[in-house]
Design a protein around this motif. Structure first.
Motif, short mmCIF file in Angstrom:
data_model
loop_
_atom_site.label_atom_id
_atom_site.label_comp_id
_atom_site.label_asym_id
_atom_site.label_seq_id
_atom_site.Cartn_x
_atom_site.Cartn_y
_atom_site.Cartn_z
N GLY A 76 0.79 -1.22 0.00
CA GLY A 76 0.00 0.00 0.00
C GLY A 76 0.82 1.27 0.00
O GLY A 76 0.27 2.38 -0.04
N VAL A 77 2.15 1.13 0.08
CA VAL A 77 3.03 2.30 0.09
C VAL A 77 3.72 2.40 -1.26
O VAL A 77 4.58 1.59 -1.60
N GLY A 78 3.33 3.39 -2.03
CA GLY A 78 3.95 3.58 -3.33
C GLY A 78 5.13 4.54 -3.23
O GLY A 78 5.53 4.96 -2.14
N GLU A 79 5.69 4.90 -4.36
CA GLU A 79 6.86 5.78 -4.38
C GLU A 79 6.54 7.16 -3.83
O GLU A 79 7.35 7.76 -3.12
N ALA A 80 5.33 7.65 -4.11
CA ALA A 80 4.94 8.98 -3.64
C ALA A 80 4.86 9.01 -2.11
O ALA A 80 5.38 9.94 -1.46
N THR A 81 4.24 7.99 -1.52
CA THR A 81 4.11 7.94 -0.06
C THR A 81 5.47 7.71 0.58
O THR A 81 5.77 8.26 1.65
N ALA A 82 6.31 6.91 -0.06
CA ALA A 82 7.66 6.66 0.46
C ALA A 82 8.44 7.97 0.52
O ALA A 82 9.17 8.24 1.49
N THR A 83 8.26 8.79 -0.49
CA THR A 83 8.93 10.10 -0.51
C THR A 83 8.44 10.98 0.64
O THR A 83 9.23 11.70 1.29
N ASN B 292 10.61 12.71 3.66
CA ASN B 292 10.53 14.16 3.89
C ASN B 292 10.08 14.45 5.32
O ASN B 292 10.59 15.39 5.96
N HIS B 293 9.16 13.65 5.83
CA HIS B 293 8.65 13.87 7.19
C HIS B 293 9.75 13.70 8.23
O HIS B 293 9.89 14.50 9.16
N ARG B 294 10.55 12.64 8.10
CA ARG B 294 11.59 12.41 9.10
C ARG B 294 12.73 13.42 8.97
O ARG B 294 13.42 13.73 9.95
N GLU B 295 12.94 13.94 7.75
CA GLU B 295 13.97 14.96 7.59
C GLU B 295 13.53 16.29 8.20
O GLU B 295 14.35 17.04 8.76
N GLU B 296 12.24 16.56 8.15
CA GLU B 296 11.72 17.82 8.68
C GLU B 296 11.43 17.76 10.18
O GLU B 296 11.56 18.77 10.88
N ASN B 297 11.05 16.59 10.66
CA ASN B 297 10.62 16.47 12.06
C ASN B 297 11.52 15.58 12.91
O ASN B 297 11.25 15.38 14.09
N GLY B 298 12.55 15.03 12.32
CA GLY B 298 13.42 14.13 13.05
C GLY B 298 12.93 12.69 12.96
O GLY B 298 11.88 12.40 12.36
#
Length: 217
Positions: free
Chosen positions: A171-178, A182-188
């Protein structure tokens, strides 16, 4: 006088003959009675013997039914990976993995069917993962029954995984993986796997499908 003697002899002969015939008939009657009696006894024994056999067969059928009821029972398993509707399914224990997957809508087009044994017997409370083509999932052989498990070293680390690894999750495609990266880079880094639901595009249902396949360690 001589005539009288002759008549007496004839009378004696007739009396003796009559007595002989009488006893002979009685003897035949007794023999016939015995034969009839023996015939009836044999029939009674035959009927009783058949009744005993019928009772034994009925008892055997009851025992076989009890055994079958004890052997076949319902089991509940979790199937994730390349299944159209990953989740928990309850099915009879005499069914195979393929039957359980069919109850969840069958395999996705990306399922690698060469890496799983669809004929394996299923076991209660087990987690079965249907791998994606190109994905490696460790297997163990327990009592000659292949049991596919998500081992710790095969879990996707959502704090370190790249797009390709995250894309391998159902259920996780390339868009969601991106979005995850991005989330962990912005929020740790994620402090718990549940925090992945903070990523846009991952709701409760998708989280339930991947929670047993991810880690933060």
């Amino acid at each position: 006088m001589k005539a009288i003697v002759n008549v007496g002899i004839v009378v004696v002969i007739i009396i003796v003959a009559t007595i002989g015939i009488f006893f002979s008939k009685n003897l035949d009657i007794d023999e016939n009675v015995n034969v009839v009696s023996e015939s009836k006894q044999e029939k009674i024994q035959y009927v009783e013997s058949n009744n005993d056999k019928l009772e034994e067969e009925k008892e055997s059928d009851k025992n076989n039914k009890k055994v079958n009821q004890n052997i076949i029972k319902e089991v509940t398993i979790f199937i994730s990976g390349e299944v159209n509707n990953p989740g928990v399914v309850t099915i009879n224990s005499d069914k195979r993995l393929a039957d359980a997957v069919n109850k969840l809508g069958g395999f996705t087009q990306d399922a690698d069917l060469n890496k799983i044994n669809l004929a394996m017997k299923i076991e209660d409370e087990k987690h079965y993962i249907i791998p994606k083509i190109g994905e490696n999932i460790e297997t163990s052989n327990d009592d000659n029954n292949l049991d596919i498990k998500g081992e710790e070293n095969n879990l996707v680390n959502i704090n370190e995984a790249d797009i390709k690894e995250l894309d391998s999750l159902p259920g996780v495609g390339e868009a969601t993986a991106t979005k995850i990266i991005n989330h962990r880079e912005e929020n740790g880094k994620f402090k718990a796997i549940e925090e992945i639901k903070n990523v846009n595009g991952i709701g409760d249902k998708k989280y339930e499908n991947i929670k047993d396949m991810i880690t933060i360690k």
